[in-house]
Write an enzyme that holds these catalytic residues in place. Structure first.
Site, short mmCIF file in Angstrom:
data_model
loop_
_atom_site.label_atom_id
_atom_site.label_comp_id
_atom_site.label_asym_id
_atom_site.label_seq_id
_atom_site.Cartn_x
_atom_site.Cartn_y
_atom_site.Cartn_z
N GLY A 107 0.78 -1.24 0.00
CA GLY A 107 0.00 0.00 0.00
C GLY A 107 0.81 1.29 0.00
O GLY A 107 1.70 1.50 -0.84
N TYR B 76 -9.64 2.53 16.06
CA TYR B 76 -8.82 3.05 14.95
C TYR B 76 -8.75 4.58 15.03
O TYR B 76 -7.66 5.17 14.94
CB TYR B 76 -9.42 2.60 13.62
CG TYR B 76 -8.59 2.99 12.42
CD1 TYR B 76 -7.37 2.36 12.14
CD2 TYR B 76 -9.02 3.99 11.54
CE1 TYR B 76 -6.61 2.72 11.04
CE2 TYR B 76 -8.26 4.35 10.43
CZ TYR B 76 -7.06 3.72 10.18
OH TYR B 76 -6.30 4.07 9.09
#
Ligand code: NAP
Length: 259
Positions: A16, A149
Site C-alpha cells: 500500500g 482506529y
C-alpha cells in the site's frame, strides 16, 4: 533527485502506502529499509527495487524487533535520515461487540508501535532528519465502528505535537500525514471480492469532495515533500491528503446532490 544520499526507514513498506513511498524514495535517490511481518512480500520488494532496499521482517508491536531493524539499517546503509512510521491496521470496534484484545491490538500496532519505531530510530537521527507518522482522516471523522482506529490515529496527532517539541532542539522535524480513503489492501477485509470492492468504492466516493479514492502514489508524493528538505520549515503539522474530506466536508457528492 530530492533524497540523494539519504537513508529512510519505512515501516509497513511491503504494501500500500508504504510500498508506494518506498518506490518513490528509491527513485528520488534514497536507500530504503522496509519492515513488515510478511516475508514473501518483503522479499518481492527487494526483487523489484534492488540493492538500495533492505527488507527486515519486524513486528511493529515488538520494540526489540524495531531496535534490530534500525540497527540493521544503520549497519547496511551507514546512517538514518528519514523515518516513515506507517505500519498500521484497521478493524471494527463497535460498542457492545468488541473484545479487549481486538481493541488493544489496534492501539498496540498503531500507537505503541509508532512510538517505539521513533524511539528505536531517534539516537541515529541528526539535524535535518525528518520523521513522518501516518495518521488518518479518522482522527476527526467520527465514523461509527471505528473507536479504536480513530483513537489510535488521534493519538498520533497528539504524539506529533509532543515529538515535534521534544526533537526540535536536535533539528529533527516531525509531522503527520493524514490520508483519506486510499486504494490499498487495507480494504480487503471489508471488500474481499471485486463486486464488494466496487460497491464500497462507490459508497466511499460519495463522501469525498473530489469524488474518488486516493491512490497510494498520491500519498507517497506528500510524504516525499515532508521527508525532503523542501519541507525544511514544516514542523509539527498534520498534512491531510484526502480529496477534501477534512478541509471541505460540505463539498461531498452526497451533500452537494445533483448539480
Ligand atoms: P496496507 O496495504 O494494509 O499496509 C499496511 C502495512 O502495515 C503493511 O505493510 C503491513 O505489513 C504493515 N503492518 C501491519 N501490522 C504490522 C505489524 N504488527 N508489524 C509490522 N508491520 C505491520 O494498508 P495501507 O493503506 O497502506 O496502510 C498504511 C497506513 O496508512 C496505515 O497506518 C493505515 O492506518 C493508514 N491509512 C490508510 C488509509 C487507506 O484508506 N488506505 C487511510 C488513512 C490512513 P505486514 O502485513 O507484512 O505486517
Amino acid at each position: 533527485m530530492r533524497l540523494k544520499g539519504k537513508t529512510a526507514l519505512i515501516t509497513g513498506g511491503n504494501s500500500g502506502i508504504g510500498l508506494a513511498t518506498a518506490r518513490l524514495f528509491v527513485a528520488e535517490g534514497a536507500r530504503v529499509a522496509i519492515t513488515g511481518r510478511n516475508r514473501e512480500t518483503l522479499d518481492a520488494v527487494v526483487k523489484e527495487l534492488g540493492t538500495n532496499v533492505l527488507a527486515v521482517q519486524a513486528d511493529a508491536t515488538d520494540p526489540a524487533a524495531l531496535e534490530r531493524a534500525v540497527a540493521q539499517t544503520v549497519e547496511r546503509f551507514g546512517s538514518l535520515d528519514i523515518v516513515f512510521a506507517n505500519a498500521g491496521i484497521v478493524g471494527p470496534t463497535f460498542v457492545g461487540k468488541t473484545s479487549q484484545e481486538a481493541f488493544e491490538s489496534i492501539l498496540k500496532t498503531n500507537v505503541t508501535g509508532v512510538f517505539f519505531t521513533v524511539q528505536a530510530a531517534a539516537e541515529h537521527l541528526k539535524a535535518g532528519a525528518s520523521v513522518i507518522l501516518t495518521s488518518s482522516v479518522h482522527s476527526e471523522l467520527g465514523v461509527p465502528g471505528y473507536a479504536a482506529y480513530a483513537a489510535s490515529k488521534g493519538a498520533l496527532k497528539a504524539m506529533v505535537a509532543v515529538l515535534a517539541s521534544e526533537l526540535a532542539p536536535r533539528g529533527i522535524r516531525v509531522n503527520a500525514i493524514s490520508p483519506g480513503a486510499t486504494r490499498t489492501p487495507i480494504w480487503d477485509a471489508l471488500a474481499p471480492n471485486p463486486e464488494a470492492y466496487a460497491k464500497l468504492e462507490k459508497g466511499l466516493s460519495l463522501t469525498i469532495p473530489m469524488g474518488r479514492l486516493g491512490e497510494p502514489e498520491e500519498i507517497a508524493k506528500a510524504v516525499l515533500f515532508l521527508a525532503s528538505d523542501d519541507a525544511a520549515y514544516v514542523h509539527g503539522q498534520d498534512l491531510f491528503v484526502d480529496g477534501g474530506v477534512n478541509g471541505a466536508p460540505g463539498g461531498t457528492p452526497l451533500l452537494r446532490g445533483p448539480q
